[in-house]
Motif scaffolding. Structure first.
Motif, PDB file in Angstrom:
ATOM      1  N   THR A   1      -6.606  -4.675  -1.862  1.00 25.44           N
ATOM      2  CA  THR A   1      -6.186  -4.439  -0.489  1.00 25.44           C
ATOM      3  C   THR A   1      -5.032  -5.380  -0.156  1.00 25.44           C
ATOM      4  OG1 THR A   1      -7.814  -6.025   0.349  1.00 25.44           O
ATOM      5  CG2 THR A   1      -8.477  -3.716   0.240  1.00 25.44           C
ATOM      6  N   GLU A   2      -4.242  -4.992   0.819  1.00 23.07           N
ATOM      7  CA  GLU A   2      -3.007  -5.717   1.123  1.00 23.07           C
ATOM      8  C   GLU A   2      -3.240  -7.187   1.439  1.00 23.07           C
ATOM      9  OE1 GLU A   2       0.939  -4.961   3.959  1.00 23.07           O
ATOM     10  OE2 GLU A   2      -0.962  -3.979   4.394  1.00 23.07           O
ATOM     11  N   THR A   3      -4.348  -7.494   2.104  1.00 24.60           N
ATOM     12  CA  THR A   3      -4.614  -8.873   2.499  1.00 24.60           C
ATOM     13  C   THR A   3      -5.312  -9.684   1.406  1.00 24.60           C
ATOM     14  OG1 THR A   3      -6.677  -8.126   3.541  1.00 24.60           O
ATOM     15  CG2 THR A   3      -4.730  -8.334   4.955  1.00 24.60           C
ATOM     16  N   ASP A   4      -5.697  -9.029   0.327  1.00 26.95           N
ATOM     17  CA  ASP A   4      -6.348  -9.708  -0.791  1.00 26.95           C
ATOM     18  C   ASP A   4      -5.291 -10.057  -1.836  1.00 26.95           C
ATOM     19  OD1 ASP A   4      -7.846 -10.600  -2.896  1.00 26.95           O
ATOM     20  OD2 ASP A   4      -8.935  -8.725  -3.231  1.00 26.95           O
TER      21      ASP A   4
ATOM     22  N   GLY B   1       6.034 -12.569   1.524  1.00 25.85           N
ATOM     23  CA  GLY B   1       6.753 -13.132   2.659  1.00 25.85           C
ATOM     24  C   GLY B   1       6.055 -12.865   3.978  1.00 25.85           C
ATOM     25  N   ASN B   2       5.453 -11.688   4.113  1.00 26.63           N
ATOM     26  CA  ASN B   2       4.815 -11.313   5.382  1.00 26.63           C
ATOM     27  C   ASN B   2       3.420 -11.917   5.546  1.00 26.63           C
ATOM     28  OD1 ASN B   2       7.049  -9.788   6.012  1.00 26.63           O
ATOM     29  ND2 ASN B   2       6.132  -7.827   5.463  1.00 26.63           N
ATOM     30  N   LEU B   3       2.648 -11.916   4.472  1.00 33.56           N
ATOM     31  CA  LEU B   3       1.254 -12.340   4.564  1.00 33.56           C
ATOM     32  C   LEU B   3       0.977 -13.664   3.870  1.00 33.56           C
ATOM     33  CD1 LEU B   3      -0.603  -8.931   3.959  1.00 33.56           C
ATOM     34  CD2 LEU B   3       0.016 -10.013   6.126  1.00 33.56           C
ATOM     35  N   GLY B   4       1.945 -14.166   3.129  1.00 36.93           N
ATOM     36  CA  GLY B   4       1.729 -15.383   2.365  1.00 36.93           C
ATOM     37  C   GLY B   4       1.125 -15.078   1.009  1.00 36.93           C
ATOM     38  N   GLY B   5       1.128 -16.059   0.138  1.00 37.20           N
ATOM     39  CA  GLY B   5       0.588 -15.871  -1.193  1.00 37.20           C
ATOM     40  C   GLY B   5       1.685 -15.641  -2.214  1.00 37.20           C
TER      41      GLY B   5
ATOM     42  N   PRO C   1       0.809  -1.227   0.000  1.00 36.67           N
ATOM     43  CA  PRO C   1       0.000   0.000   0.000  1.00 36.67           C
ATOM     44  C   PRO C   1       0.843   1.278   0.000  1.00 36.67           C
ATOM     45  CG  PRO C   1      -0.842  -1.569   1.607  1.00 36.67           C
ATOM     46  CD  PRO C   1       0.487  -2.092   1.141  1.00 36.67           C
ATOM     47  N   ALA C   2       1.978   1.259   0.721  1.00 43.98           N
ATOM     48  CA  ALA C   2       2.835   2.446   0.766  1.00 43.98           C
ATOM     49  C   ALA C   2       3.449   2.725  -0.605  1.00 43.98           C
ATOM     50  CB  ALA C   2       3.934   2.265   1.813  1.00 43.98           C
TER      51      ALA C   2
END
Length: 258
Positions: A172-175, A136-140, A102-103
């Protein structure tokens, strides 16, 4: 006591001794079998653990293994930079970005028109390095797949327009929507002339996945900690809280005079 009785007792003792030896031998065999079975179980467990360990961290849908194929026109060390702007520009802006970040979208949204102006005029050259922090942080695999697709767009001479399109449509970051090649190909339709059979094959085959992985490794080994990392002639300007598009333009023009 008669000789016959003594012989009978001696024979009985001998039979008893033989039986005891048989029992001891049987006990030794049982212990050996138990220990052997235990060893087999431990080795079997170790083998299972080894398989799990070997597969941990692997992306089942990953196509990251394979040769490192740099996109057309990539430059710099190990051909990890995708350049935008003229080679003869005096000033270079180095940008490390993640398409799921997002940043990074915020930076691109604020500075896009200024960067276009400066690169189009020949005053600035931007070198983009694509990384996969959010994966790396959220997977995917959205960061990687989007970076690969952007590299495929570079092959077609459409990097900047597709790069901007990815940020303008960032989920969105988690999507992890960019993990889907169909989504990346759909967005290519927004860039004139990009959605071709060659581009689709490049995206679906993960042609540049290993190159993306190498770029991500270079980011880590470079000591950078977050995205975007933005360097103007090697100086980190994103950390400057007073930085604005107008100030960046001024710094570029001043650097070009020197």
């Amino acid at each position: 006591m008669s000789e016959k009785n003594r012989d009978g007792k001696r024979t009985a003792r001998e039979r008893l001794a033989v039986e005891r030896e048989k029992q001891k031998a049987g006990e030794r065999r049982r212990r050996t079998l138990i220990v052997g079975a235990s060893v087999v179980c431990v080795l079997g467990l170790a083998a299972v653990i080894g398989v799990v360990a070997a597969n941990s961290g692997k992306d089942d849908g990953s196509k990251s293994a394979g040769p490192v194929v740099a996109p057309s026109g990539a430059q710099g060390k190990d051909s990890l930079a995708i350049p935008v702007g003229k080679d003869g520009a005096k000033t270079t802006l180095t940008v490390w970005e993640d398409f799921r970040c997002p940043a990074c979208k915020a930076f691109e949204s604020a500075y896009r028109s200024t960067l276009h102006e400066l690169t189009d005029s020949g005053e600035l050259r931007v070198e983009y390095h694509l990384v996969t922090i959010i994966d790396g942080n959220l997977g995917g695999t959205g960061s990687r797949n989007a970076a690969n697709a952007a590299a495929c767009a570079q092959d077609a001479g459409k990097f900047r327009d597709y790069h901007d399109t990815l940020y303008q449509n960032q989920p969105t970051e988690t999507d992890d929507a960019y993990a889907k090649n169909s989504k990346l190909i759909e967005l290519a339709g927004k860039v004139d002339g990009l959605d071709t059979a060659t581009f689709r094959t490049c995206v679906e085959d993960g042609t540049h996945n290993s190159w993306v992985a190498k770029s991500a490794q270079a980011f880590s080994s470079g000591g950078f900690t977050g995205t975007p990392t933005v360097l103007l002639n090697g100086k980190n300007i994103y950390a400057d809280q007073s930085m604005t598009p107008a100030k960046l333009k001024q710094q570029v023009q001043e650097a070009n005079k020197g």
